[in-house]
Structures are given as C-alpha cells and as structure tokens.
Scaffold this active site. Structure first.
Site, PDB file in Angstrom:
ATOM      1  N   MET A  25     -18.528 -16.487  46.291  1.00  0.00           N
ATOM      2  CA  MET A  25     -17.624 -17.616  46.528  1.00  0.00           C
ATOM      3  C   MET A  25     -18.425 -18.904  46.423  1.00  0.00           C
ATOM      4  O   MET A  25     -19.442 -19.071  47.117  1.00  0.00           O
ATOM      5  CB  MET A  25     -16.952 -17.502  47.897  1.00  0.00           C
ATOM      6  CG  MET A  25     -15.963 -16.355  48.001  1.00  0.00           C
ATOM      7  SD  MET A  25     -15.192 -16.211  49.640  1.00  0.00           S
ATOM      8  CE  MET A  25     -16.509 -15.370  50.539  1.00  0.00           C
ATOM      9  N   GLN A  80     -23.971 -13.307  40.260  1.00  0.00           N
ATOM     10  CA  GLN A  80     -22.827 -13.378  39.356  1.00  0.00           C
ATOM     11  C   GLN A  80     -23.029 -14.517  38.369  1.00  0.00           C
ATOM     12  O   GLN A  80     -23.355 -15.645  38.751  1.00  0.00           O
ATOM     13  CB  GLN A  80     -21.511 -13.594  40.099  1.00  0.00           C
ATOM     14  CG  GLN A  80     -20.314 -13.442  39.154  1.00  0.00           C
ATOM     15  CD  GLN A  80     -18.978 -13.764  39.796  1.00  0.00           C
ATOM     16  OE1 GLN A  80     -18.734 -14.903  40.170  1.00  0.00           O
ATOM     17  NE2 GLN A  80     -18.113 -12.772  39.912  1.00  0.00           N
ATOM     18  N   CYS A 111     -12.282 -16.248  37.877  1.00  0.00           N
ATOM     19  CA  CYS A 111     -12.046 -17.599  38.391  1.00  0.00           C
ATOM     20  C   CYS A 111     -10.802 -18.212  37.758  1.00  0.00           C
ATOM     21  O   CYS A 111     -10.698 -18.289  36.530  1.00  0.00           O
ATOM     22  CB  CYS A 111     -13.261 -18.481  38.118  1.00  0.00           C
ATOM     23  SG  CYS A 111     -13.086 -20.140  38.806  1.00  0.00           S
ATOM     24  N   ASP A 217      -6.579  -9.556  49.351  1.00  0.00           N
ATOM     25  CA  ASP A 217      -5.853  -9.379  50.618  1.00  0.00           C
ATOM     26  C   ASP A 217      -6.503  -8.364  51.551  1.00  0.00           C
ATOM     27  O   ASP A 217      -5.804  -7.641  52.283  1.00  0.00           O
ATOM     28  CB  ASP A 217      -4.387  -8.996  50.363  1.00  0.00           C
ATOM     29  CG  ASP A 217      -3.601 -10.104  49.675  1.00  0.00           C
ATOM     30  OD1 ASP A 217      -4.142 -11.223  49.562  1.00  0.00           O
ATOM     31  OD2 ASP A 217      -2.464  -9.850  49.251  1.00  0.00           O
ATOM     32  N   GLY A 239     -13.550 -11.177  49.993  1.00  0.00           N
ATOM     33  CA  GLY A 239     -13.834 -12.590  49.846  1.00  0.00           C
ATOM     34  C   GLY A 239     -13.371 -13.392  51.043  1.00  0.00           C
ATOM     35  O   GLY A 239     -14.034 -13.463  52.076  1.00  0.00           O
TER      36      GLY A 239
END
Length: 380
Positions: A25, A80, A111, A217, A239
């Site tokens: 993130m 990443q 993204c 979720d 995340g």
C-alpha cells in the site's frame, strides 16, 4: 471462532505459513509498518513493501532506493514493481536481483488510480494480452537465474464489460509466474461496493499449476477463513483491514491454524502499539517526517474508541515523540476494543469511469508500449 483453513502455500522456494500476505500500500507498507505487522504475525508470512516504479530503479532514484529498505531479519524480502514497458521492467528486475535487493518480486496490475491507468498501467494493462505476456516473460527471465520468484497481482478487469482476470491468470501461469493474486473488484469499482469472491473461485479453477491468492474485504480473521473455504484459494492478501490494526496478523495466524483468537486490545494497548509504530517510523524516516507520516494512521488506530474531539485533533497534528507519549497517557487505558471498529476501514469512495489511453480498448492483442507510460516515479 476456531475454524481452520489450511494450505501448504509456497511462493517459489519460500513456504508461506500461515498463508497470509500483507498487500503493498503506497505510503503505508514501509519498513516500519511491515516490522510492526511481523511482530504480531508470523515471520514466515509475506509482507510486501510499497509499490516501486521500475523506471526509478533503473535510474537509481535516491528516494526510491530508500523506499526499498528492508529490516535486517525480514525474509523473504518482498517487493512490488510497477511498469508498462517489458524492457524497463526486465532491466529493473536484473538490477534488483543482481544487487541482491529482494527475494520475491510482485508485478502491480491492480492499481485503479487514474494517473496510473491513463498511462496504460496498473489495472488497465491486463487488457493488452500480448503486452502483458511480454512483461511477465521479461521479468521471469531476468529473475529466474537468481532463483527469485515473480508473482502477479491483478483485478477482475477494467469494468463489467471488460473482464480480464481469467486470461491474466492463464498468461501469468504460462509465462512462469510463481503465483497470482486477485483483488476481486474491477478498476471501475476502485474500493467501493463488495468484492466478488466467486471470481477468485473461478480463477482457482482456471489456474491449475501455481497458487491463487484472494484479496478484497478481509477485515477480520473470520473473513480470511471464509474466503479460503468458499473459493478454494491458496492464501489471502490483506490490505485495508490492517490499517491501524497491525494485530490483525496475530488474529489471522490463530484463525488459519485453528487456534483460539487472542483478545482484541483495549485502548491502553492500542496506545502502546501506536507509540511503537511512531518509534519505528522515527528510526526509518527521522522524527519530523515520521510524525507527519503517522498522522494519517491516527483515525484508524482510534476508530470507534471513546476519544474526545479535542484529543483526536491533537493526535492528528502531533509533531514530536514526546508529545505523542503525553497524548497516549491521556487515553482511557481500560476502554475495550469497540465492536464498530471491526468492520471496513481505509478508503472506500465511489465507483467511476476508468481513465485509459486513447484507443486502449481497440485491440487487446496490440503489444505496443503506450507512449509516455514510463514517466511515473515511485509512490503512486
């Protein structure tokens, strides 16, 4: 809740136990936050650093090299990369493995941010199947001699009319990726609505020889168990659920191993964790920058707790470690973890039209690199 979801997940040579990955993130998963999550979770789970732009690696951008910092005992060191040009991504991987900077490299194709997709990057890129295939092949060829596994994270598609995830999974598998991860939303959804976990199950059916990880979720340990039970996926990528809640990794570890969950922290313990986060950030960034960076975490840490408006404002403008220590001392240490803090957290927003390069949808087999696509630097 002691239901158990087990899997023998490996990414290349690395066993991932329990099968949990901290999602990269931007502005969040720096060295300090990853270390904090690892202190609660298993050292053999995977904790991915912030997204790094391939071009910035090739140019050895100083800010980017600092973003690529790893803790001394962090293993595997997971990075990443973002990019749209096979040559640039291949060269970035050659540099990373040649310098010994990472043990695992993930490709960002998830993204949905407009400044990324309008250049053909992120969640827009898998629509261009030939270009996507060239990118994965270039990265794998560059990483393979060093034994560094390459994985790919992507979304369901651009929007409901342009679904790409099944082709993306098959292409990544064919080109030598060691695992794929699916955020079960389209780019148009961004972070709104609900993730469609049934897509993870369909991807698992389509991709047979490498692990499939699910994302979207997971806001509680029970969500991870349920996702694995319902979809058959080999692991979960977490995340937003851990924002202001790094102890979620302790809960995930217990749940996925069939052990009783630890008690959620009271406000006193949350204050201790918050201060620990601040000290780790200060060591990594210096105190001034660390305190500015920490401010965005305050609302997540204090979510749902009985903290007055004035104290919340003071936390949100904190500038020194000594000041933070004083503010933590003003919290009610006995306040229990609030039930309404267990749900969604982090950005949600609303769906919207995806920004794409001109003519992007005309030919999915066009292998051309979009013009000007590699102008971005890290942090997006």
């Amino acid at each position: 809740m002691t239901s158990e979801a087990t899997t023998d997940l490996r990414i290349g040579p690395y066993p991932v136990d329990p099968a949990v990955v901290l999602a990269p993130m931007a502005g969040i998963t720096n060295l300090a936050f990853r270390k904090l999550c690892r202190e609660f979770g298993s050292p053999t789970s995977i904790y991915v650093c912030e997204m790094i732009t391939a071009r910035a690696v090739v140019e050895r951008n100083e800010k980017t090299l600092h973003m690529m910092s790893f803790d001394a005992d962090e293993s595997p060191r997971s990075m990443q990369l973002y990019g749209v040009d096979p040559a640039t991504l291949g060269e970035a991987v050659r540099i990373i493995v040649g310098e010994g900077w990472a043990d695992h490299i993930d490709l960002n194709l998830g993204c949905p941010v407009p400044k990324v997709t309008r250049l053909g990057g992120g969640a827009a890129l898998p629509y261009k199947r030939a270009l996507f295939s060239r990118i994965v092949r270039a990265m794998v060829q560059a990483a393979e001699p060093a034994g560094v596994p390459v994985t790919v994270k992507f979304r369901i598609g651009i929007d409901d009319e342009h679904l790409t995830y099944l082709d993306a999974g098959r292409i990544a598998e064919a080109e030598g990726a060691q695992a794929v991860a699916l955020h079960a939303r389209t780019a148009a959804q961004r972070y709104s609505g609900q993730a469609d976990w049934s897509a993870i199950a369909r991807l698992k059916e389509a991709v047979r020889t490498i692990p499939v990880l699910g994302n979207g979720d997971i806001f509680a340990a029970a969500d991870a168990v349920r996702m694995m039970d319902e979809t058959g996926c080999d692991g979960v990528v977490v995340g937003r659920g851990c924002l202001g809640r790094p102890w979620l990794f302790a809960e995930l570890q217990a749940a996925l191993r069939g052990e009783p969950l630890p008690e959620p922290p009271n406000l006193g313990r949350v204050g201790e964790v918050l201060y620990r986060h601040a000290t780790l950030l200060s060591e990594h960034l210096g105190e001034d920058k660390a305190m500015r960076d920490l401010r965005k975490h305050m609302a997540w840490y204090l979510m749902g707790f009985p903290v007055g408006a004035d104290l919340r404002r003071a936390f949100a403008t904190v500038s020194r470690l000594t000041e933070l220590e004083d503010l933590v001392g003003q919290l009610d240490p006995t306040a229990p973890f609030p039930r309404d803090a267990e749900g969604p957290r982090g950005r949600q927003g609303s769906p919207g039209k995806v920004a794409l390069p001109h003519g992007w949808l005309d030919d999915p087999e066009d292998p051309a690199v979009p013009h000007g696509a590699d102008v971005m630097h890290s942090g997006g």
